[in-house]
Design a protein around this motif. Sequence first.
Motif, PDB file in Angstrom:
ATOM      1  N   ALA A 225      56.739 -39.014  80.724  1.00 21.54           N
ATOM      2  CA  ALA A 225      57.035 -37.735  81.251  1.00 21.54           C
ATOM      3  C   ALA A 225      58.489 -37.708  81.642  1.00 21.54           C
ATOM      4  N   THR A 226      58.782 -38.685  82.437  1.00 20.47           N
ATOM      5  CA  THR A 226      60.217 -38.604  83.127  1.00 20.47           C
ATOM      6  C   THR A 226      61.191 -38.836  81.929  1.00 20.47           C
ATOM      7  N   MET A 227      60.771 -39.461  81.025  1.00 26.21           N
ATOM      8  CA  MET A 227      61.795 -39.674  79.955  1.00 26.21           C
ATOM      9  C   MET A 227      62.076 -38.580  79.172  1.00 26.21           C
ATOM     10  N   LYS A 228      60.954 -37.665  78.699  1.00 26.13           N
ATOM     11  CA  LYS A 228      61.193 -36.516  78.146  1.00 26.13           C
ATOM     12  C   LYS A 228      61.757 -35.468  78.951  1.00 26.13           C
ATOM     13  N   LEU A 229      61.470 -35.204  80.349  1.00 24.55           N
ATOM     14  CA  LEU A 229      62.369 -34.329  81.079  1.00 24.55           C
ATOM     15  C   LEU A 229      63.906 -34.634  81.034  1.00 24.55           C
ATOM     16  N   CYS A 230      63.959 -35.967  81.229  1.00 24.29           N
ATOM     17  CA  CYS A 230      65.378 -36.371  81.387  1.00 24.29           C
ATOM     18  C   CYS A 230      66.153 -36.043  79.986  1.00 24.29           C
ATOM     19  N   GLN A 231      65.472 -36.391  78.905  1.00 22.70           N
ATOM     20  CA  GLN A 231      66.085 -36.112  77.800  1.00 22.70           C
ATOM     21  C   GLN A 231      66.477 -34.642  77.470  1.00 22.70           C
ATOM     22  N   LEU A 232      65.432 -33.742  77.901  1.00 21.84           N
ATOM     23  CA  LEU A 232      65.589 -32.252  78.018  1.00 21.84           C
ATOM     24  C   LEU A 232      66.958 -31.799  78.589  1.00 21.84           C
ATOM     25  N   ARG A 233      67.228 -32.630  79.675  1.00 21.10           N
ATOM     26  CA  ARG A 233      68.386 -32.255  80.397  1.00 21.10           C
ATOM     27  C   ARG A 233      69.731 -33.048  79.815  1.00 21.10           C
ATOM     28  N   GLY A 234      69.472 -33.828  78.706  1.00 23.05           N
ATOM     29  CA  GLY A 234      70.711 -34.313  78.000  1.00 23.05           C
ATOM     30  C   GLY A 234      71.070 -35.590  78.545  1.00 23.05           C
ATOM     31  N   ALA A 235      70.163 -36.401  79.130  1.00 24.86           N
ATOM     32  CA  ALA A 235      70.466 -37.758  79.731  1.00 24.86           C
ATOM     33  C   ALA A 235      70.232 -38.944  78.747  1.00 24.86           C
ATOM     34  N   VAL A 236      70.893 -39.997  78.759  1.00 25.02           N
ATOM     35  CA  VAL A 236      70.800 -41.029  77.768  1.00 25.02           C
ATOM     36  C   VAL A 236      69.530 -41.915  78.684  1.00 25.02           C
ATOM     37  N   VAL A 237      68.348 -42.376  77.980  1.00 25.42           N
ATOM     38  CA  VAL A 237      67.089 -42.933  78.649  1.00 25.42           C
ATOM     39  C   VAL A 237      67.105 -44.115  78.105  1.00 25.42           C
ATOM     40  N   TYR A 238      67.262 -45.255  79.085  1.00 29.98           N
ATOM     41  CA  TYR A 238      66.936 -46.682  78.897  1.00 29.98           C
ATOM     42  C   TYR A 238      65.566 -46.983  79.666  1.00 29.98           C
ATOM     43  N   GLY A 239      64.903 -47.959  79.620  1.00 28.56           N
ATOM     44  CA  GLY A 239      63.908 -48.483  80.116  1.00 28.56           C
ATOM     45  C   GLY A 239      63.190 -49.654  79.887  1.00 28.56           C
ATOM     46  N   THR A 240      61.911 -49.949  80.658  1.00 27.13           N
ATOM     47  CA  THR A 240      61.398 -51.152  80.370  1.00 27.13           C
ATOM     48  C   THR A 240      59.959 -50.939  79.856  1.00 27.13           C
ATOM     49  N   ALA A 241      59.431 -51.484  78.937  1.00 25.58           N
ATOM     50  CA  ALA A 241      58.023 -51.301  78.351  1.00 25.58           C
ATOM     51  C   ALA A 241      57.693 -52.695  77.454  1.00 25.58           C
ATOM     52  N   SER A 242      56.205 -52.723  77.483  1.00 28.67           N
ATOM     53  CA  SER A 242      55.797 -53.866  76.713  1.00 28.67           C
ATOM     54  C   SER A 242      56.436 -53.790  75.048  1.00 28.67           C
ATOM     55  N   GLU A 243      56.808 -55.040  74.703  1.00 35.25           N
ATOM     56  CA  GLU A 243      57.528 -55.060  73.269  1.00 35.25           C
ATOM     57  C   GLU A 243      56.819 -54.186  72.047  1.00 35.25           C
TER      58      GLU A 243
ATOM     59  N   ILE B  85      66.084 -45.998  74.715  1.00 34.52           N
ATOM     60  CA  ILE B  85      66.522 -47.558  74.554  1.00 34.52           C
ATOM     61  C   ILE B  85      65.615 -48.373  75.344  1.00 34.52           C
ATOM     62  N   PRO B  86      64.685 -49.212  74.742  1.00 38.36           N
ATOM     63  CA  PRO B  86      63.826 -50.137  75.547  1.00 38.36           C
ATOM     64  C   PRO B  86      64.164 -51.635  75.792  1.00 38.36           C
ATOM     65  N   PHE B  87      63.758 -52.250  76.610  1.00 35.39           N
ATOM     66  CA  PHE B  87      63.955 -53.539  77.075  1.00 35.39           C
ATOM     67  C   PHE B  87      62.537 -54.071  77.484  1.00 35.39           C
ATOM     68  N   VAL B  88      62.560 -55.488  77.478  1.00 31.58           N
ATOM     69  CA  VAL B  88      61.349 -56.145  77.972  1.00 31.58           C
ATOM     70  C   VAL B  88      61.756 -56.365  79.250  1.00 31.58           C
ATOM     71  N   TYR B  89      60.666 -56.147  80.370  1.00 30.04           N
ATOM     72  CA  TYR B  89      61.169 -56.343  81.651  1.00 30.04           C
ATOM     73  C   TYR B  89      61.410 -57.761  82.273  1.00 30.04           C
ATOM     74  N   THR B  90      60.628 -58.672  81.601  1.00 34.16           N
ATOM     75  CA  THR B  90      60.569 -60.107  82.244  1.00 34.16           C
ATOM     76  C   THR B  90      61.802 -60.777  81.932  1.00 34.16           C
ATOM     77  N   ASN B  91      62.546 -60.636  80.940  1.00 34.56           N
ATOM     78  CA  ASN B  91      63.756 -61.465  80.503  1.00 34.56           C
ATOM     79  C   ASN B  91      64.894 -61.042  81.737  1.00 34.56           C
ATOM     80  N   LYS B  92      64.843 -59.686  81.902  1.00 28.22           N
ATOM     81  CA  LYS B  92      65.949 -59.411  82.746  1.00 28.22           C
ATOM     82  C   LYS B  92      67.275 -59.086  82.241  1.00 28.22           C
ATOM     83  N   ASP B  93      67.202 -58.997  80.739  1.00 24.47           N
ATOM     84  CA  ASP B  93      68.688 -58.536  80.086  1.00 24.47           C
ATOM     85  C   ASP B  93      69.011 -57.060  80.635  1.00 24.47           C
ATOM     86  N   TRP B  94      68.080 -56.387  80.855  1.00 22.29           N
ATOM     87  CA  TRP B  94      68.175 -54.899  81.139  1.00 22.29           C
ATOM     88  C   TRP B  94      69.253 -54.978  82.115  1.00 22.29           C
ATOM     89  N   ILE B  95      69.440 -55.931  83.238  1.00 21.56           N
ATOM     90  CA  ILE B  95      70.084 -55.799  84.551  1.00 21.56           C
ATOM     91  C   ILE B  95      71.491 -56.201  84.279  1.00 21.56           C
TER      92      ILE B  95
END
Length: 338
Positions: free
Chosen positions: A155-173, A185-195
């Motif tokens: 829900a946060t992703m869709k509401l941010c996209q409605l405002r024109g934001a670029v969304v990154y996040g972590t989720a299961s592969e 633009i998804p990342f795996v949480y555990t490998n910390k590449d997102w940081i």
Amino acid sequence: MPISIRKVVISEFGDVSKVNVEQSSIDPPKPGEVQVAPIFSGFSGADINMRRGLYPMQKKAPLTPGYCLAGRARTDGTHIRVGDLVACITVYDAEAELINVPEKYLIRVPNGVSPEAATALVLDWATAYGMVERAKVTHGQRVFIHGVSGAVGYATMKLCQLRGAVVYGTASERNHQVLRDQGAIPFVYTNKDWIKTMQELGGVHAVFDALGGESWEESYSILPPCSGGKEQGLLVAYGQNQSALSDTDASGGAVKPVAKLLFKNAKLFSNRSTCFFYVTRDQASFVPTVNTLFGMVRDGKIDVVIKNIWDMEDIKTAHQSWASSSGLGSNLIRISKE
């Protein structure tokens, strides 16, 4: 006279063997209450934490969980009439065939909004909407969402996209491709590449983090740099679901991590800030938020996606598979069929 009902009961805190459907009864509603027959109850990390005895300031067992619902009024109130489709936050007791709810907390669901959508909107989407408002997300900003495939995360992703934001996040592969299809633009949480990736981009304007503990520290590190940076960054923390997702110990409680999080705001001249967000049914903004979301559904601005619906009789399966199921969106318990 009391009416015989079936309901979910957490008999004592522990594993899924402690949650069962039992025969019970309910008294007639008191003055100021309306009796509601839930069609759906929301199912979230709150249910998992309540079963484990880890939800902040929760009731002692035995208790009936169910944080929110959509259902039909079975008695008249001052403004609610028998047969009205209503939604509300209950905190407890929504996983039951009947529940008595103070009428002041019931929100009439308009035509064009399904009971499934209403259940998700009244808590998952209301939480997301409040957080996006708090972060003042605007066009062109970078936002990062942990658990972006989950109920509040989606829900946060869709509401941010409605405002024109670029969304990154972590989720299961297993959910990455469907998230890419949704524009994230998804990342795996555990490998910390997102940081590293977020820091190399110059940080993000807002992070929404439901995990807690160490994750809040990591999320704080991907806000814009403190030195020489003009961009403001906000870490919006909520939920503290890490222990529920990983089935780890959270006996340290919720107060200390939140206090540590908020203490970061004591830093002078910092362009980074933090807050802990939660929704309650007594907030002045709550009913207007839910009605705004109802309108967005009717206008086709948002599509409420449901990941799983479990029947009440399958409550053990819901507890066992909540953290491991594939897909996007909210989880529901079906209490009755219309």
